[in-house]
Design an enzyme around this catalytic site. Structure first.
Site, mmCIF file in Angstrom:
data_model
loop_
_atom_site.group_PDB
_atom_site.id
_atom_site.type_symbol
_atom_site.label_atom_id
_atom_site.label_comp_id
_atom_site.label_asym_id
_atom_site.label_seq_id
_atom_site.Cartn_x
_atom_site.Cartn_y
_atom_site.Cartn_z
ATOM 1 N N CYS A 1 101.962 17.899 74.395
ATOM 2 C CA CYS A 1 101.716 19.341 74.284
ATOM 3 C C CYS A 1 101.192 19.950 75.578
ATOM 4 C CB CYS A 1 100.725 19.619 73.159
ATOM 5 S SG CYS A 1 101.447 19.264 71.563
ATOM 6 N N HIS B 1 99.055 27.057 74.016
ATOM 7 C CA HIS B 1 99.882 26.116 73.267
ATOM 8 C C HIS B 1 99.812 26.473 71.782
ATOM 9 C CE1 HIS B 1 101.703 22.607 71.723
ATOM 10 N NE2 HIS B 1 100.586 22.112 71.220
ATOM 11 N N ASN C 1 105.409 24.182 66.117
ATOM 12 C CA ASN C 1 104.932 23.547 67.351
ATOM 13 C C ASN C 1 106.125 22.889 68.049
ATOM 14 O OD1 ASN C 1 103.754 22.026 69.346
ATOM 15 N ND2 ASN C 1 102.228 21.037 68.024
HETATM 16 N N1 ACO Z 1 101.739 19.724 52.406
HETATM 17 C C1 ACO Z 1 100.833 19.678 51.412
HETATM 18 N N2 ACO Z 1 99.712 18.940 51.480
HETATM 19 C C2 ACO Z 1 99.511 18.223 52.588
HETATM 20 C C3 ACO Z 1 100.417 18.207 53.641
HETATM 21 C C4 ACO Z 1 101.580 18.993 53.515
HETATM 22 N N3 ACO Z 1 102.509 19.073 54.490
HETATM 23 N N4 ACO Z 1 99.944 17.407 54.615
HETATM 24 C C5 ACO Z 1 98.773 16.912 54.179
HETATM 25 N N5 ACO Z 1 98.509 17.401 52.953
HETATM 26 C C6 ACO Z 1 97.350 17.147 52.105
HETATM 27 C C7 ACO Z 1 96.575 15.955 52.540
HETATM 28 O O1 ACO Z 1 97.132 14.789 52.016
HETATM 29 C C8 ACO Z 1 95.202 16.260 51.964
HETATM 30 O O2 ACO Z 1 95.207 15.917 50.617
HETATM 31 P P1 ACO Z 1 93.889 15.279 49.914
HETATM 32 O O3 ACO Z 1 92.817 16.317 50.113
HETATM 33 O O4 ACO Z 1 94.326 15.110 48.507
HETATM 34 O O5 ACO Z 1 93.636 14.018 50.665
HETATM 35 C C9 ACO Z 1 95.110 17.777 52.040
HETATM 36 O O6 ACO Z 1 96.456 18.250 52.206
HETATM 37 C C10 ACO Z 1 94.269 18.294 53.183
HETATM 38 O O7 ACO Z 1 94.638 17.636 54.365
HETATM 39 P P2 ACO Z 1 93.802 17.820 55.653
HETATM 40 O O8 ACO Z 1 94.241 16.798 56.625
HETATM 41 O O9 ACO Z 1 92.352 17.936 55.310
HETATM 42 O O10 ACO Z 1 94.286 19.245 56.147
HETATM 43 P P3 ACO Z 1 93.722 20.056 57.359
HETATM 44 O O11 ACO Z 1 93.086 21.288 56.880
HETATM 45 O O12 ACO Z 1 92.968 19.205 58.338
HETATM 46 O O13 ACO Z 1 95.072 20.484 58.075
HETATM 47 C C11 ACO Z 1 96.528 19.898 59.899
HETATM 48 C C12 ACO Z 1 95.960 19.499 58.536
HETATM 49 C C13 ACO Z 1 97.274 21.206 59.739
HETATM 50 C C14 ACO Z 1 97.464 18.826 60.369
HETATM 51 C C15 ACO Z 1 95.377 20.087 60.882
HETATM 52 O O14 ACO Z 1 94.515 18.978 60.858
HETATM 53 C C16 ACO Z 1 95.832 20.313 62.294
HETATM 54 O O15 ACO Z 1 96.437 21.321 62.620
HETATM 55 N N6 ACO Z 1 95.528 19.397 63.188
HETATM 56 C C17 ACO Z 1 95.911 19.537 64.590
HETATM 57 C C18 ACO Z 1 97.364 19.321 64.797
HETATM 58 C C19 ACO Z 1 97.606 19.334 66.262
HETATM 59 O O16 ACO Z 1 96.986 20.067 67.011
HETATM 60 N N7 ACO Z 1 98.451 18.485 66.738
HETATM 61 C C20 ACO Z 1 98.478 18.327 68.169
HETATM 62 C C21 ACO Z 1 99.569 18.906 68.791
HETATM 63 S S1 ACO Z 1 100.925 17.928 68.664
HETATM 64 C C22 ACO Z 1 101.185 17.115 70.126
HETATM 65 O O17 ACO Z 1 100.453 17.088 71.045
HETATM 66 C C23 ACO Z 1 102.353 16.298 70.097
#
Ligand code: ACO
Length: 336
Positions: free
Chosen positions: A113, A263, A293
């Site tokens: 990223c 980003h 993304n």
């Molecule tokens: N749809 C529905 N539910 C989902 C999904 C989905 N696609 N994915 C996960 N869940 C569930 C999980 O299993 C979890 O269920 P549980 O509570 O029963 O265990 C629940 O949703 C909550 O999951 P969390 O991980 O707590 O969700 P969070 O609010 O943290 O959001 C997210 C997740 C969007 C991925 C967030 O953590 C995020 O944006 N992280 C950063 C991503 C990022 O910046 N990536 C880097 C860039 S990429 C790169 O450099 C290549």
């Protein structure tokens, strides 16, 4: 004073529009979950055999034409991607072949990223040092071919889109650094201690005796793995740090910046940063709703969209910051 400036932008996304509702039909997710957690409404995925270099080619051709240059006037290609056409050689070489400009250096940057800002910084150094005058800098990804499109992969799969963005960076002799368009600064960082928080383990020599064998495939090691919460926590700390570093180095404050092109990993991350710096909403240009993304391509796509929609005009002072796998993070301050 010899400096570099962004002469032009270009972008290209493939035809395949995929909404959150489309994803909900193939995995256990919902439009509501994706929108609320990320801000993403849709993304574009390639429909056929298009490779990363194909998307990069379209974006590059547009940027080169808008710079008023002929292809043969490009003196170096720098391409950032985490979804290369092939493991080797670098995708910049495939792009070079498609552009038909042999002989010049073609360099791949693998900083995910943060890849576009690393590439911009490398290009800026070459130009400042008088080595090259026109450098094509591209961020391009075809994520869709490397995502696990089922319940196990849903946490990663819903986040990513395919696309490419390009800029031509050109040499300028500036007299007034306060008003003339140029790259003011870039600041780059990494911390490999977190390399395994967001990664694709296979193929690679870091696995057992084979780069990819039956057991790696069986265990799904060829799919990306992400500890989303850890990534999120570090992103909201590191992006502001890099931004402050860039602003301070130039004696600027957030209110001096005309447009922030960050980003696009998660709308919540960008909203938190905007709130922290008290940046008015209209000064932050987000595209994640439309394109999701696109990793190395988010910032050049953002620049191109901002130009095309009239949000970014010549002479504006712009700040970009990125955070991603590695972990890597960076900022760039530039007068457009
Ligand atoms: N749809 C529905 N539910 C989902 C999904 C989905 N696609 N994915 C996960 N869940 C569930 C999980 O299993 C979890 O269920 P549980 O509570 O029963 O265990 C629940 O949703 C909550 O999951 P969390 O991980 O707590 O969700 P969070 O609010 O943290 O959001 C997210 C997740 C969007 C991925 C967030 O953590 C995020 O944006 N992280 C950063 C991503 C990022 O910046 N990536 C880097 C860039 S990429 C790169 O450099 C290549």
């Amino acid at each position: 004073m010899l400096r570099s400036r962004i002469l032009s932008t270009g972008m290209h996304v493939p035809e395949g529009l995929v909404t959150n509702h489309d994803l909900a039909r193939i995995m256990d997710t919902s439009d509501e979950w994706i929108r609320q957690r990320t801000g993403i409404e849709q993304r574009y995925w390639v429909k056929g055999n298009e490779a990363t270099s194909d998307l990069a080619l379209r974006a590059s051709e547009i940027a080169i034409e808008r710079a008023g240059l002929q292809k043969h006037q490009i003196e170096m290609i720098i391409l950032a991607t985490l979804s290369p056409d092939h493991e080797f050689p670098g995708t910049a070489c495939f792009l070079q072949k498609k552009l038909g400009i042999p002989g010049i250096p073609a360099l791949d940057v693998r900083q995910q990223c943060t890849g576009f800002l690393y590439s911009l910084s490398i290009a800026d150094q070459f130009i400042r040092n008088g080595v090259y005058r026109n450098i094509l800098v591209v961020g391009a990804e075809v994520h869709s071919k490397g995502l696990e499109k089922n319940d196990r992969g849903r946490d990663v799969t819903v986040l990513f889109g395919d696309g490419a963005g390009a800029v031509v960076l050109g040499a300028v002799d500036i007299r007034d650094p306060k008003s003339e368009p140029h790259i003011l600064s870039t600041h780059l960082h990494a911390d490999g201690a977190f390399a395994e928080e967001l990664w694709t383990p296979a193929p690679g020599t870091g696995n057992s005796s084979e780069r990819v064998g039956a057991s790696e495939l069986e265990n799904g090691l060829h799919w990306p793995k992400m500890n989303g919460k850890t990534v999120f926590m570090h992103a909201v700390k590191r992006m502001p740090e890099a931004l402050i570093e860039g602003l301070k180095a130039n004696g600027l404050t957030p209110s001096d910046i005309d447009l922030f092109v960050f980003h696009q990993a998660n709308l919540r991350i960008n909203d938190m940063i905007a709130k922290q710096f008290e940046i008015p909403e209209e000064k932050v240009f987000n595209t994640i709703q439309k394109f999701a993304n696109t990793t190395a391509a988010t910032i050049p796509i953002g620049l191109d969209e901002a130009v095309r929609t009239g949000k970014l005009k010549k002479g504006m002072l712009v700040a970009s910051a990125a955070f991603g796998s590695g972990f890597t993070w960076a900022s760039a301050i530039y007068r457009f």
